[in-house]
Design an enzyme around this catalytic site. Structure first.
Site, short mmCIF file in Angstrom:
data_model
loop_
_atom_site.label_atom_id
_atom_site.label_comp_id
_atom_site.label_asym_id
_atom_site.label_seq_id
_atom_site.Cartn_x
_atom_site.Cartn_y
_atom_site.Cartn_z
N CYS A 76 38.71 32.54 44.07
CA CYS A 76 37.34 32.34 44.54
C CYS A 76 36.69 31.23 43.71
O CYS A 76 36.58 31.34 42.49
CB CYS A 76 36.55 33.63 44.38
N GLU A 123 43.24 36.92 51.45
CA GLU A 123 42.68 38.06 50.71
C GLU A 123 41.88 37.53 49.53
O GLU A 123 42.26 36.53 48.91
CB GLU A 123 43.82 38.97 50.23
#
Length: 334
Positions: A76, A123
């Site tokens: 992220c 994911e």
């Protein structure tokens, strides 16, 4: 279905790939930069005919094999959608480059753009949705749906449906063509298992697996019991924060409980998941084998690395049964 191929990006120890193998998918390309993860990966997928590629940013997308499904648990990182749609000079199909340049998601996007897989599964941590006031996820969705033209669905799922651990992650599924796929078809058991299902029974019913368990009864090695000094420190730390009205501190659990989220820093002190050894006894941390079970890996999964690296690998991994169930729901459309 047996002919379905996939690639495994930011592969870690292969948890996402493992879930897709249960529906017959064959992995044809793997990328992971961490050498210790690669050691574990190679030990568990010895039949792979391809070498593990390190830095994906240095790989030309044209050199990646054709594949049906792209799998990635990408890191992220912050980036913004601001101004992307107005930047017509880049050309619509290349707009994502402006939004995501310099992030590892850019590598996911450029590979999808070049290879045009039938589907993908990405994911990430739950906080991806709220990261940078929601701008990060907006840019990701815009890239996948508006720029690359995929039919995109996403959902936050807690792994406790399958394993005795609270672990909320976002799963993003995309299909090149519009399908009837919905996360409503992802079967989530109402009641998941308790920690007792993954703990060493220590009664001789399972063979010893050194160095994790030892002796005739396969009791947990004493090295996993906290030192008196560390246990005192954790108790004092929790008390200090309790006095301030904070909930920070260790998580002490028994076999009847569900654990907190296993993190990559678990090896530091094990404080988020401490296993009670009864009143008056110092608790212990999970063994790496128990961590593997907590993430849904079978006992046949090989752990060739040190405890420190193993804790980091399982803490960074996906919960395999969640992936397996999503793959099953995707299968009719592949």
């Amino acid at each position: 279905m047996g002919g379905t191929t996939c690639i495994d990006l930011f592969a870690g120890i292969g948890g996402i790939r493992r879930g897709f193998e249960t529906i017959g998918a064959k992995c044809v390309f793997t990328s992971e930069w961490n050498k210790y993860c690669n050691e574990t990966y190679a030990a568990n997928y010895p039949r792979d005919k391809h070498q593990i590629i390190g830095d994906i940013t240095k790989v030309d997308a044209k050199d990646i094999p054709d594949h049906d499904v792209l799998l990635a648990g990408f890191p992220c990182q912050p980036f913004s959608i601001a101004g992307v749609s107005k930047n017509l000079s880049l050309g619509r199909e290349h707009g994502f480059k402006h939004a995501t340049q310099g992030t590892l998601f850019f590598d996911v996007a450029r590979i999808i753009h070049e290879k045009q897989p039938d589907a993908f599964l990405l994911e990430n941590v739950k906080n991806l949705v709220s990261h940078d006031k929601g701008n990060t996820f907006k840019a990701i969705y815009h890239t996948l749906h508006d720029e690359l033209g995929y039919d995109v669905k996403y959902k936050i799922i807690d792994a406790q449906h399958f394993v005795p651990q609270h672990r909320e992650r976002i799963y993003i599924v995309g299909f090149k063509n519009t399908t009837d796929f919905t996360f409503e078809d992802v079967d989530l058991p109402i009641r998941g298992p308790k920690l007792s299902t993954i703990l060493h029974p220590e009664d001789g019913s399972q063979p010893a697996e050194e160095p994790y368990t030892v002796g005739e009864n396969a009791v947990v090695n004493e090295k996993y019991i906290l030192t008196p000094h560390l246990w005192q420190y954790l108790q004092d730390y929790k008390e200090r924060h309790r006095a301030k009205g904070n909930g920070f501190g260790y998580g002490l659990v028994t076999g009847d409980d569900i654990a907190r989220t296993l993190s990559a820093r678990y090896g530091k002190d094990g404080s988020e998941i401490l296993i009670s050894r009864g009143e008056g006894n110092i608790p212990r941390r999970l063994t790496p084998r128990e961590c593997a079970r907590l993430m849904g890996y079978p006992d046949s999964f090989k752990i060739p690395v040190s405890d420190c690296q193993a804790y980091r690998q399982f803490g960074n991994s996906v919960a395999v049964p969640v992936i397996r169930t999503i793959a099953k729901a995707m299968k009719p459309y592949l």
